[in-house]
Motif scaffolding. Sequence first.
Motif, PDB file in Angstrom:
ATOM      1  N   PHE A   1       0.845  -1.189   0.000  1.00 59.34           N
ATOM      2  CA  PHE A   1       0.000   0.000   0.000  1.00 59.34           C
ATOM      3  C   PHE A   1       0.886   1.247   0.000  1.00 59.34           C
ATOM      4  CE2 PHE A   1      -2.565  -3.304   2.138  1.00 59.34           C
ATOM      5  CZ  PHE A   1      -3.656  -3.316   1.283  1.00 59.34           C
ATOM      6  N   LEU A   2       0.234   2.407   0.039  1.00 59.65           N
ATOM      7  CA  LEU A   2       0.973   3.666   0.030  1.00 59.65           C
ATOM      8  C   LEU A   2       0.145   4.707   0.779  1.00 59.65           C
ATOM      9  CD1 LEU A   2       3.631   4.778  -1.214  1.00 59.65           C
ATOM     10  CD2 LEU A   2       2.286   5.591  -3.167  1.00 59.65           C
ATOM     11  N   GLN A   3       0.824   5.607   1.482  1.00 62.22           N
ATOM     12  CA  GLN A   3       0.131   6.674   2.196  1.00 62.22           C
ATOM     13  C   GLN A   3       0.934   7.964   2.076  1.00 62.22           C
ATOM     14  OE1 GLN A   3      -0.231   5.049   6.150  1.00 62.22           O
ATOM     15  NE2 GLN A   3       1.946   5.191   6.582  1.00 62.22           N
ATOM     16  N   PHE A   4       0.299   9.081   2.476  1.00 61.47           N
ATOM     17  CA  PHE A   4       0.889  10.386   2.201  1.00 61.47           C
ATOM     18  C   PHE A   4       0.788  11.314   3.402  1.00 61.47           C
ATOM     19  CE2 PHE A   4      -0.335   8.470  -1.726  1.00 61.47           C
ATOM     20  CZ  PHE A   4       0.658   8.827  -2.624  1.00 61.47           C
ATOM     21  N   VAL A   5       1.790  12.205   3.499  1.00 64.34           N
ATOM     22  CA  VAL A   5       1.761  13.310   4.445  1.00 64.34           C
ATOM     23  C   VAL A   5       1.940  14.582   3.631  1.00 64.34           C
ATOM     24  CG1 VAL A   5       3.004  14.494   6.287  1.00 64.34           C
ATOM     25  CG2 VAL A   5       2.597  12.035   6.450  1.00 64.34           C
TER      26      VAL A   5
END
Length: 365
Positions: free
Chosen positions: A110-114
């Motif tokens: 998966f991938l996530q962002f700030v």
Amino acid sequence: NTNPKYINSPESSFFQKRYLLYNLKSAKEAARKKNNLLICEGYMDVITLYQYGIQSIVAPLGTAFTEDQLNLAWQYSYKPTIMFDGDSAGLRASYKAAIMSLPFLTPKKFLQFVLLPNNLDPDNYLNTYSFDKLVKLLKKPIPLVKFIFKHSSNTLVLDNADDKIIFDKYLDDIVFKIKDQKVKYFYKNEFKNLFFNKLRGSNKSDNYSLSLPNPSSLIDKQILSFIAVILNHQTIREDVIRLLKNANFLDKKHHQLITYLENAKLANQTSMQIINNCKDSGYRQILNKSLENQITQLFPFASNKYNSQQAKLDIEDSVKNINTRLLNLKKINKSLDTFVSEANSLNWDELQKINQEIQSGEEKD
């Protein structure tokens, strides 16, 4: 005529940057232990944050973030976090990485962002705020689906059927890129739910509260002072009511009250008679509030001891000034909104260009 901060060397057969991540050798042990890898935009971001104790941090080697670098990151964390700079270029690079990742997603990838605010990079953010605030941001990353939806849905107004159809088709095209069937199923449902909730939220009518407004701002107190003049100065009631009916700053409740006072037979009534004869409890609260000492202390013309004709002149000036201030404020806000939206947000054409760039890169590979 200043020299660049640093110069990126070209790729060669011995040094192929698209397959490498800066600081990975030092970061991989901490990344595996914490199952967390932070991907920043440049070398200096890594150096700065590493000095603050963030060890599981890497960056592309002076190139655009590539599929190979993403797959390399997944070897050390099933859900890496991308935190590029908070300017328009950083947002565009983040969004491109989000779209690029879709074909490679699996239940273990998966991938996530700030997102950094106000066009800041990590070093600027630390200087402007603090490391503790940065840590709070890092602890609340944005999931991939919500990141894509937020920045793509803002590119269209979605106030007509055509735009809704176009955007719905765009979401379908995004979901189609996902190869893993389980991920595709849940992401499609999530996108559709977000889309439905956005449409439902935009269609909600403004439900006005009939409770007494809290006069916390000066303009609220000024409105109460105008109402006090209507109560305390019989000879100018009609003039003040007419002024307020044409004003641009009354909210719905105050406007309704002025309309009530206009229709009521106030000619020979005292202030207390007006209040006691009012059947609406919400109106009565506002009328009573307007007669409090703090209002007459702030605005002497609201007092029944003030000259009525001078009170009328004072109110005319006050209403004119408030209308002018609000008009200027709207112009300023419109300019700021335009500046901010153009400075660090995507537009519909940008989304299409990003898709074309990714597709072009896939064809070359």
